[in-house]
Design a protein around this motif. Structure first.
Motif, PDB file in Angstrom:
ATOM      1  N   SER A 165       0.821  -1.312   0.018  1.00  0.00           N
ATOM      2  CA  SER A 165       0.277  -0.126   0.048  1.00  0.00           C
ATOM      3  C   SER A 165       0.854   1.115   0.347  1.00  0.00           C
ATOM      4  CB  SER A 165      -1.429   0.282   0.995  1.00  0.00           C
ATOM      5  OG  SER A 165      -1.616   0.886   1.431  1.00  0.00           O
ATOM      6  N   GLY A 166       0.765   2.089  -1.253  1.00  0.00           N
ATOM      7  CA  GLY A 166       1.565   3.470  -1.517  1.00  0.00           C
ATOM      8  C   GLY A 166       2.799   3.060  -1.527  1.00  0.00           C
ATOM      9  N   ARG A 167       3.362   2.147  -1.891  1.00  0.00           N
ATOM     10  CA  ARG A 167       4.767   2.058  -2.406  1.00  0.00           C
ATOM     11  C   ARG A 167       4.635   1.012  -3.868  1.00  0.00           C
ATOM     12  NH1 ARG A 167       5.442  -0.594   2.923  1.00  0.00           N
ATOM     13  NH2 ARG A 167       7.140   0.173   4.020  1.00  0.00           N
ATOM     14  N   THR A 168       5.805   1.445  -4.450  1.00  0.00           N
ATOM     15  CA  THR A 168       5.629   1.050  -5.922  1.00  0.00           C
ATOM     16  C   THR A 168       5.943  -0.436  -5.662  1.00  0.00           C
ATOM     17  OG1 THR A 168       6.938   2.440  -7.382  1.00  0.00           O
ATOM     18  CG2 THR A 168       7.778   0.587  -7.971  1.00  0.00           C
ATOM     19  N   ALA A 169       4.998  -1.539  -6.037  1.00  0.00           N
ATOM     20  CA  ALA A 169       5.635  -2.998  -5.946  1.00  0.00           C
ATOM     21  C   ALA A 169       5.802  -4.014  -7.768  1.00  0.00           C
ATOM     22  CB  ALA A 169       4.344  -3.406  -5.353  1.00  0.00           C
ATOM     23  N   LEU A 170       7.256  -4.960  -7.150  1.00  0.00           N
ATOM     24  CA  LEU A 170       7.104  -5.204  -8.482  1.00  0.00           C
ATOM     25  C   LEU A 170       7.052  -6.999  -7.536  1.00  0.00           C
ATOM     26  CD1 LEU A 170      10.246  -2.665  -9.183  1.00  0.00           C
ATOM     27  CD2 LEU A 170       7.677  -2.488 -10.671  1.00  0.00           C
ATOM     28  N   VAL A 171       7.636  -7.607  -8.921  1.00  0.00           N
ATOM     29  CA  VAL A 171       7.610  -9.219  -8.936  1.00  0.00           C
ATOM     30  C   VAL A 171       8.480  -9.787  -9.580  1.00  0.00           C
ATOM     31  CG1 VAL A 171       5.202  -9.762  -9.863  1.00  0.00           C
ATOM     32  CG2 VAL A 171       6.965 -11.273  -8.680  1.00  0.00           C
ATOM     33  N   ALA A 172       9.527  -9.770  -9.540  1.00  0.00           N
ATOM     34  CA  ALA A 172      11.088 -10.093 -10.370  1.00  0.00           C
ATOM     35  C   ALA A 172       9.937 -11.509 -11.553  1.00  0.00           C
ATOM     36  CB  ALA A 172      12.269  -9.973 -10.192  1.00  0.00           C
ATOM     37  N   HIS A 173      10.268 -11.546 -12.177  1.00  0.00           N
ATOM     38  CA  HIS A 173       9.812 -12.412 -13.194  1.00  0.00           C
ATOM     39  C   HIS A 173       9.987 -13.046 -14.430  1.00  0.00           C
ATOM     40  CE1 HIS A 173       7.886 -15.955 -12.998  1.00  0.00           C
ATOM     41  NE2 HIS A 173       6.680 -16.564 -14.133  1.00  0.00           N
ATOM     42  N   PRO A 174      10.835 -13.395 -15.202  1.00  0.00           N
ATOM     43  CA  PRO A 174      11.400 -13.632 -16.538  1.00  0.00           C
ATOM     44  C   PRO A 174       9.975 -13.816 -17.455  1.00  0.00           C
ATOM     45  CG  PRO A 174      12.769 -15.410 -14.384  1.00  0.00           C
ATOM     46  CD  PRO A 174      11.567 -14.399 -13.965  1.00  0.00           C
ATOM     47  N   GLY A 175      10.725 -13.666 -18.547  1.00  0.00           N
ATOM     48  CA  GLY A 175       9.211 -13.659 -19.899  1.00  0.00           C
ATOM     49  C   GLY A 175       8.116 -12.584 -19.452  1.00  0.00           C
ATOM     50  N   THR A 176       7.996 -12.066 -18.500  1.00  0.00           N
ATOM     51  CA  THR A 176       6.952 -10.538 -18.346  1.00  0.00           C
ATOM     52  C   THR A 176       7.038  -9.536 -19.333  1.00  0.00           C
ATOM     53  OG1 THR A 176       8.093  -9.565 -16.551  1.00  0.00           O
ATOM     54  CG2 THR A 176       6.097 -10.883 -16.051  1.00  0.00           C
ATOM     55  N   CYS A 180      12.084  -4.296 -15.224  1.00  0.00           N
ATOM     56  CA  CYS A 180      12.202  -3.559 -14.369  1.00  0.00           C
ATOM     57  C   CYS A 180      12.845  -2.123 -14.692  1.00  0.00           C
ATOM     58  CB  CYS A 180      13.762  -4.206 -13.829  1.00  0.00           C
ATOM     59  SG  CYS A 180      13.590  -3.886 -12.062  1.00  0.00           S
ATOM     60  N   PRO A 181      11.878  -1.508 -13.689  1.00  0.00           N
ATOM     61  CA  PRO A 181      12.462   0.153 -13.968  1.00  0.00           C
ATOM     62  C   PRO A 181      13.533   0.616 -13.682  1.00  0.00           C
ATOM     63  CG  PRO A 181      10.348  -0.260 -12.213  1.00  0.00           C
ATOM     64  CD  PRO A 181      10.793  -1.720 -12.545  1.00  0.00           C
ATOM     65  N   THR A 182      14.392   1.184 -13.739  1.00  0.00           N
ATOM     66  CA  THR A 182      15.492   2.283 -13.386  1.00  0.00           C
ATOM     67  C   THR A 182      15.109   3.305 -11.791  1.00  0.00           C
ATOM     68  OG1 THR A 182      15.721   3.413 -14.736  1.00  0.00           O
ATOM     69  CG2 THR A 182      16.599   1.232 -15.669  1.00  0.00           C
ATOM     70  N   HIS A 183      16.192   3.485 -10.842  1.00  0.00           N
ATOM     71  CA  HIS A 183      16.314   5.023 -10.474  1.00  0.00           C
ATOM     72  C   HIS A 183      15.117   4.868 -10.065  1.00  0.00           C
ATOM     73  CE1 HIS A 183      20.935   5.281 -11.840  1.00  0.00           C
ATOM     74  NE2 HIS A 183      20.532   3.964 -11.481  1.00  0.00           N
ATOM     75  N   CYS A 211       1.203  -6.592  -7.014  1.00  0.00           N
ATOM     76  CA  CYS A 211       2.739  -6.479  -7.571  1.00  0.00           C
ATOM     77  C   CYS A 211       1.911  -6.747  -8.834  1.00  0.00           C
ATOM     78  CB  CYS A 211       3.356  -7.388  -6.362  1.00  0.00           C
ATOM     79  SG  CYS A 211       3.235  -7.897  -5.506  1.00  0.00           S
ATOM     80  N   GLN A 212       3.668  -5.543  -9.733  1.00  0.00           N
ATOM     81  CA  GLN A 212       3.364  -5.796 -10.799  1.00  0.00           C
ATOM     82  C   GLN A 212       4.613  -7.162 -11.445  1.00  0.00           C
ATOM     83  OE1 GLN A 212       4.613  -2.002 -12.690  1.00  0.00           O
ATOM     84  NE2 GLN A 212       4.195  -2.798 -14.868  1.00  0.00           N
ATOM     85  N   GLY A 213       4.293  -7.328 -12.521  1.00  0.00           N
ATOM     86  CA  GLY A 213       5.244  -8.730 -12.988  1.00  0.00           C
ATOM     87  C   GLY A 213       6.108  -7.362 -14.148  1.00  0.00           C
ATOM     88  N   VAL A 214       8.211  -7.837 -13.663  1.00  0.00           N
ATOM     89  CA  VAL A 214       9.080  -6.754 -14.136  1.00  0.00           C
ATOM     90  C   VAL A 214      10.369  -8.120 -14.848  1.00  0.00           C
ATOM     91  CG1 VAL A 214       8.105  -4.276 -13.461  1.00  0.00           C
ATOM     92  CG2 VAL A 214      10.364  -6.108 -12.422  1.00  0.00           C
ATOM     93  N   HIS A 215      10.579  -7.806 -16.181  1.00  0.00           N
ATOM     94  CA  HIS A 215      11.884  -8.428 -16.131  1.00  0.00           C
ATOM     95  C   HIS A 215      13.029  -8.193 -16.220  1.00  0.00           C
ATOM     96  CE1 HIS A 215      12.926  -7.647 -19.968  1.00  0.00           C
ATOM     97  NE2 HIS A 215      11.146  -6.975 -20.828  1.00  0.00           N
TER      98      HIS A 215
ATOM     99  N   PHE B 235      25.407  -0.709 -17.004  1.00  0.00           N
ATOM    100  CA  PHE B 235      24.418  -1.418 -18.648  1.00  0.00           C
ATOM    101  C   PHE B 235      22.907  -2.312 -18.342  1.00  0.00           C
ATOM    102  CE2 PHE B 235      28.979  -2.988 -19.214  1.00  0.00           C
ATOM    103  CZ  PHE B 235      29.540  -1.970 -20.341  1.00  0.00           C
ATOM    104  N   ASP B 236      21.864  -0.937 -19.892  1.00  0.00           N
ATOM    105  CA  ASP B 236      20.954  -2.243 -19.544  1.00  0.00           C
ATOM    106  C   ASP B 236      20.344  -3.326 -19.974  1.00  0.00           C
ATOM    107  OD1 ASP B 236      17.588  -2.100 -19.004  1.00  0.00           O
ATOM    108  OD2 ASP B 236      17.793  -0.556 -20.710  1.00  0.00           O
ATOM    109  N   LEU B 237      20.928  -3.676 -18.987  1.00  0.00           N
ATOM    110  CA  LEU B 237      20.750  -5.968 -18.702  1.00  0.00           C
ATOM    111  C   LEU B 237      18.722  -6.036 -19.848  1.00  0.00           C
ATOM    112  CD1 LEU B 237      22.598  -6.751 -15.606  1.00  0.00           C
ATOM    113  CD2 LEU B 237      23.378  -6.368 -17.362  1.00  0.00           C
ATOM    114  N   CYS B 238      18.279  -5.145 -19.826  1.00  0.00           N
ATOM    115  CA  CYS B 238      16.714  -5.488 -20.265  1.00  0.00           C
ATOM    116  C   CYS B 238      16.346  -5.253 -21.987  1.00  0.00           C
ATOM    117  CB  CYS B 238      15.301  -4.828 -19.266  1.00  0.00           C
ATOM    118  SG  CYS B 238      15.744  -5.033 -17.222  1.00  0.00           S
TER     119      CYS B 238
END
Lengths: 239, 239
Positions: A165-176, A180-183, A211-215, B235-238
């Motif tokens: 709640s109130g945060r950026t929330a990510l799940v690292a998952h190959p294939g999405t 993944c966002p930067t900085h 959570c949002q899926g990111v690769h 490097f941007d690994l994505c």
């Protein structure tokens, strides 16, 4: 160890500490310190400074300490990690502590083998020891909090929505689809799966919890590599 | 292992391989594969695809392979690393291979203990084995080249200027003014020191050879953490 981390129990007074055991051993064998030497020290959850060795014997050392500098900034990160294989777990703990992770949740997942939860490295003292090693490496003093959740479903259904709640929330998952966002500078929740990844069901539950899926690109990385790679991508460690 | 990496010697013909030894063992005990199963495979320095297991016995397996996909992009990076402590070295090799490092120079430095160079992990076969483990983890096929330089001065004076020429060249060194740049897309040379760092003399020589000193923030990281953190920052690994 780039700094000797001093728990409250070491303090004889505000400016005097007595070291025994591992810390003393380190002083003698690794730092090869002698009476009169000055070494970097920090108080657990407190300031950083200098320790002036007054006496050093086979059984103890006494130091005058002056603490004046803040530890490096913590990461605004809640790291949710599927419990790693024991032989990897210690290193992951140390890495997290050295990178400034202060809030670590170890959770279950379908591909976490039951035996992983039996490791002695999950004991309070072992956790503290490995986190201390990571903090001492990075010259930090603020002890991370570790939360152990051996059941996946109650965690994602009852606790994770509150964390997210109130945060950026990510799940690292190959294939999405989404890289993944930067900085990001904002408070962030990052979930990292076990070897072999979260199952589709688990990813579904994590997404449901917010959570949002990111690769991270095409390469599949081991957890111990993925943690520093993701943290370095998400946060500017040079600030 | 997310992919079985097949050296040329495994190939009976363009589309048929025979596996024995470690690879066979892995097929049986980790992947628990049976005749008829399909597994991800890749040819060393070649394409990625699928292997269809035709026969699987105690002593060998035969697979029909179809190779059609390019491996993930290599990093445009020349990594110059002070020889790490042996117990860390294997993991660093695997990490480098899994992240797409293709050009790795292991160099001497004042704080590299002489004994580090005695490690059996520097033998050709051991190098190949650990690089293979990293490539298989990341589903890559392109074998990194490893160059061993046991003398610092001839390397920085005679070879490094040539490597640096026309490239961004950096030496990661705590306490320098400049933060490490992010997401450079250009060919880059990155030098990383040993535990305890390069000496001032060594940093001077590296700067003289064309490298710019950059820092990673206040935290001092172990080499095995600094490598993925720096690579993920550079490097941007994505992509």
């Amino acid at each position: 160890m780039n700094l000797a981390l001093l728990p409250d129990g070491d303090f004889l007074s505000d400016h005097r500490v007595r070291l025994t055991g591992r810390r003393l051993e380190h002083l003698k064998t690794v730092l090869r310190a002698n009476a009169g030497d000055r070494i970097p020290v920090g108080r657990v959850n407190g300031l950083i400074g200098e320790g002036h060795i007054r006496t050093l014997t086979d059984t103890e050392a006494e130091l005058d300490v002056t603490l004046h500098r803040k530890p490096p900034a913590p990461l605004p990160l809640t790291l949710v990690l599927a419990m790693p294989r024991p032989k990897m777990f210690r290193r992951v703990l140390q890495t997290c502590a050295s990178l400034g992770v202060k809030d670590l949740w170890l959770i279950n997942s379908y591909k976490v083998e039951k035996s992983f939860w039996q490791t002695p490295w999950l004991g309070d003292e072992a956790l503290q020891e490995n986190l201390t090693l990571g903090l001492e490496q990075a010259m930090d003093t603020v002890m991370p909090r570790v939360h152990i959740r051996k059941l996946f479903k109650p965690f994602v259904e009852d606790e994770l929505p509150g964390l997210v709640s109130g945060r950026t929330a990510l799940v690292a998952h190959p294939g999405t689809d989404q890289p993944c966002p930067t900085h990001v500078a904002d408070p962030t929740v990052l979930c990292i799966g076990p070897e072999g990844g979260f199952t589709d069901y688990e990813v579904g539950k994590l997404v449901e919890a917010g959570c949002q899926g990111v690769h991270l690109g095409l390469r599949i990385l081991r957890v111990e590599t993925a943690v520093p790679v993701l943290i370095s991508r998400l946060f500017d460690l040079c600030i």
